[in-house]
Motif scaffolding. Structure first.
Motif, PDB file in Angstrom:
ATOM      1  N   ALA A   1      18.346   5.538  -8.319  1.00  0.00           N
ATOM      2  CA  ALA A   1      18.435   6.723  -7.468  1.00  0.00           C
ATOM      3  C   ALA A   1      17.538   7.844  -7.981  1.00  0.00           C
ATOM      4  O   ALA A   1      17.412   8.055  -9.180  1.00  0.00           O
ATOM      5  CB  ALA A   1      19.877   7.207  -7.399  1.00  0.00           C
ATOM      6  N   ASP A   2      16.907   8.567  -7.055  1.00  0.00           N
ATOM      7  CA  ASP A   2      16.134   9.744  -7.416  1.00  0.00           C
ATOM      8  C   ASP A   2      17.037  10.934  -7.678  1.00  0.00           C
ATOM      9  O   ASP A   2      16.672  11.849  -8.395  1.00  0.00           O
ATOM     10  CB  ASP A   2      15.148  10.105  -6.296  1.00  0.00           C
ATOM     11  N   GLY A   3      18.206  10.943  -7.057  1.00  0.00           N
ATOM     12  CA  GLY A   3      19.080  12.080  -7.281  1.00  0.00           C
ATOM     13  C   GLY A   3      20.341  12.021  -6.447  1.00  0.00           C
ATOM     14  O   GLY A   3      20.432  11.316  -5.446  1.00  0.00           O
TER      15      GLY A   3
ATOM     16  N   PRO B   1      21.931   1.937  -1.107  1.00  0.00           N
ATOM     17  CA  PRO B   1      20.562   1.767  -1.596  1.00  0.00           C
ATOM     18  C   PRO B   1      19.702   3.018  -1.424  1.00  0.00           C
ATOM     19  O   PRO B   1      18.530   3.019  -1.811  1.00  0.00           O
ATOM     20  CB  PRO B   1      20.024   0.614  -0.733  1.00  0.00           C
ATOM     21  N   ALA B   2      20.271   4.086  -0.840  1.00  0.00           N
ATOM     22  CA  ALA B   2      19.503   5.306  -0.626  1.00  0.00           C
ATOM     23  C   ALA B   2      19.012   5.880  -1.954  1.00  0.00           C
ATOM     24  O   ALA B   2      19.712   5.863  -2.960  1.00  0.00           O
ATOM     25  CB  ALA B   2      20.365   6.341   0.098  1.00  0.00           C
ATOM     26  N   ALA B   3      17.793   6.399  -1.932  1.00  0.00           N
ATOM     27  CA  ALA B   3      17.216   6.995  -3.141  1.00  0.00           C
ATOM     28  C   ALA B   3      17.876   8.328  -3.468  1.00  0.00           C
ATOM     29  O   ALA B   3      18.033   8.689  -4.632  1.00  0.00           O
ATOM     30  CB  ALA B   3      15.712   7.191  -2.962  1.00  0.00           C
ATOM     31  N   VAL B   4      18.252   9.073  -2.436  1.00  0.00           N
ATOM     32  CA  VAL B   4      18.902  10.374  -2.615  1.00  0.00           C
ATOM     33  C   VAL B   4      20.206  10.364  -1.845  1.00  0.00           C
ATOM     34  O   VAL B   4      20.244   9.999  -0.668  1.00  0.00           O
ATOM     35  CB  VAL B   4      18.007  11.532  -2.121  1.00  0.00           C
ATOM     36  N   ARG B   5      21.286  10.763  -2.511  1.00  0.00           N
ATOM     37  CA  ARG B   5      22.604  10.822  -1.870  1.00  0.00           C
ATOM     38  C   ARG B   5      23.124  12.249  -1.918  1.00  0.00           C
ATOM     39  O   ARG B   5      23.120  12.860  -3.002  1.00  0.00           O
ATOM     40  CB  ARG B   5      23.582   9.889  -2.582  1.00  0.00           C
ATOM     41  N   ILE B   6      23.575  12.774  -0.788  1.00  0.00           N
ATOM     42  CA  ILE B   6      24.064  14.146  -0.700  1.00  0.00           C
ATOM     43  C   ILE B   6      25.453  14.129  -0.089  1.00  0.00           C
ATOM     44  O   ILE B   6      25.679  13.500   0.952  1.00  0.00           O
ATOM     45  CB  ILE B   6      23.129  15.011   0.173  1.00  0.00           C
ATOM     46  N   ILE B   7      26.391  14.815  -0.724  1.00  0.00           N
ATOM     47  CA  ILE B   7      27.754  14.947  -0.215  1.00  0.00           C
ATOM     48  C   ILE B   7      28.065  16.433  -0.065  1.00  0.00           C
ATOM     49  O   ILE B   7      27.878  17.203  -1.019  1.00  0.00           O
ATOM     50  CB  ILE B   7      28.778  14.294  -1.154  1.00  0.00           C
TER      51      ILE B   7
END
Length: 331
Positions: free
Chosen positions: A170-172, A124-130
């Protein structure tokens, strides 16, 4: 900056392997410690320590899957996933090695990147970073999405994108890879870290110590420039959708937040704190007897203002919420 209380960072590193065909990566553990010290500093100002979890030497791919699933479910603002270890390709698909993995068994003992992507996309996170620091990690930049405002750092790199629909909530999303889809990643920077993460950490540290706040795009650019200068045999890649690459993950160590500059109209009564005594009580009176009632007081290190204008009051509240209200307070 993330809303740290609603965010989660999961840092996974595999330094030891049961199969000798995957050599040890002793720098992996140093990578985890170095990242956590920046993301979750002991004096606060970043991710809470309990929401910046390190997983060292997971024995199985299933163990990694469960850890990622729990992290993904725990974040509603920013989800950050970092992996360092061996990456391996099978029929063009990327797999992340666990402690029990070998090149022959990685499909069952490691974790398919497509599974990682699915777990992260379900958050549910708005921004996901890998962030992936492993061989062939550039495969992941081509699996971000086939739609939306995809931005690749190297447009000449031809990587087939999958056909999944973008996330509407998602925002991004941002994926950073230590190497191209067909490149190995160097496991040492000549010191304590792997080559990519060593330069990534050095770029972050230099910015914070200089009083700068750099977003992911700027940190990536600095990391890539340093790796190019060091003449490494692999080039990092970044791919993103939305505004994820404009997110800053760490605060400046030296620079205070800039004071908010707003024009105060004549409908505000301005008070200088130096002119008031501690036992004085501010009187909430409008500029004239027939004027509107005071809506709020705005306090800054250089003075205070009683706000009577509704539009200005709304603007101040919105800006206070945006910057977290560290130096200015509305009351």
């Amino acid at each position: 900056m993330p809303r740290f209380d609603a965010s989660y960072a999961l840092l996974i590193g595999v330094s030891e392997y049961q199969d000798h065909e995957f050599p040890e990566v002793p720098a992996a553990i140093h990578n985890l410690a170095g990242l956590r010290s920046l993301l979750a500093p002991a004096d606060g100002g970043g991710f809470p320590r309990e929401k910046c979890r390190m997983v060292a030497n997971p024995r199985t791919g299933e163990g990694m899957r469960v850890a990622i699933k729990r992290a993904a479910e725990s974040a509603t603002d920013v989800l950050l996933l970092y992996y360092v270890g061996h990456g391996w390709k099978v029929d063009g698909d990327l797999y992340l090695a666990s402690q029990s993995s070998s090149p022959d068994s990685i499909e069952t003992t490691g974790l398919a990147y497509k599974t990682v992507r699915r777990l992260v996309r379900s958050s549910p996170a708005a921004v996901r970073i890998i962030v992936l620091d492993c061989c062939f990690s550039g495969v992941a930049t081509g699996l971000l999405s086939g739609a939306g405002d995809l931005c690749l750092s190297e447009p000449e790199v031809a990587i087939p994108l999958d056909e999944e629909l973008p996330d509407e909530h998602a925002d991004g999303v941002c994926v950073i890879a230590s190497s191209g889809p067909n490149q190995p990643s160097q496991d040492s920077d000549g010191a304590d870290h792997t080559a990519f993460t060593g330069h990534f950490l050095a770029t972050l540290k230099a910015a914070t110590q200089a009083g700068e706040v750099r977003d992911l795009a700027a940190v990536f650019d600095g990391t890539k420039a340093a790796m190019t200068s060091a003449e490494l045999r692999h080039t990092p890649l970044i791919a993103s959708m939305g505004g994820a690459r404009r997110l800053a993950l760490v605060k400046s160590l030296t620079a205070p937040d800039a004071p908010l500059s707003v024009a105060v109209p004549e409908t505000a009564v301005v008070r200088n704190p130096e002119a008031a005594h501690d036992d004085d009580t501010a009187v909430a009176a409008p500029p004239n007897d027939d004027g509107p009632a005071k809506l709020m007081s705005w306090h800054t290190p250089v003075g205070s203002a009683d706000i009577f204008d509704s539009a200005l009051a709304l603007t101040l509240l919105q800006q206070a919420m945006a910057i977290g209200g560290d130096d200015e307070r509305a009351g």
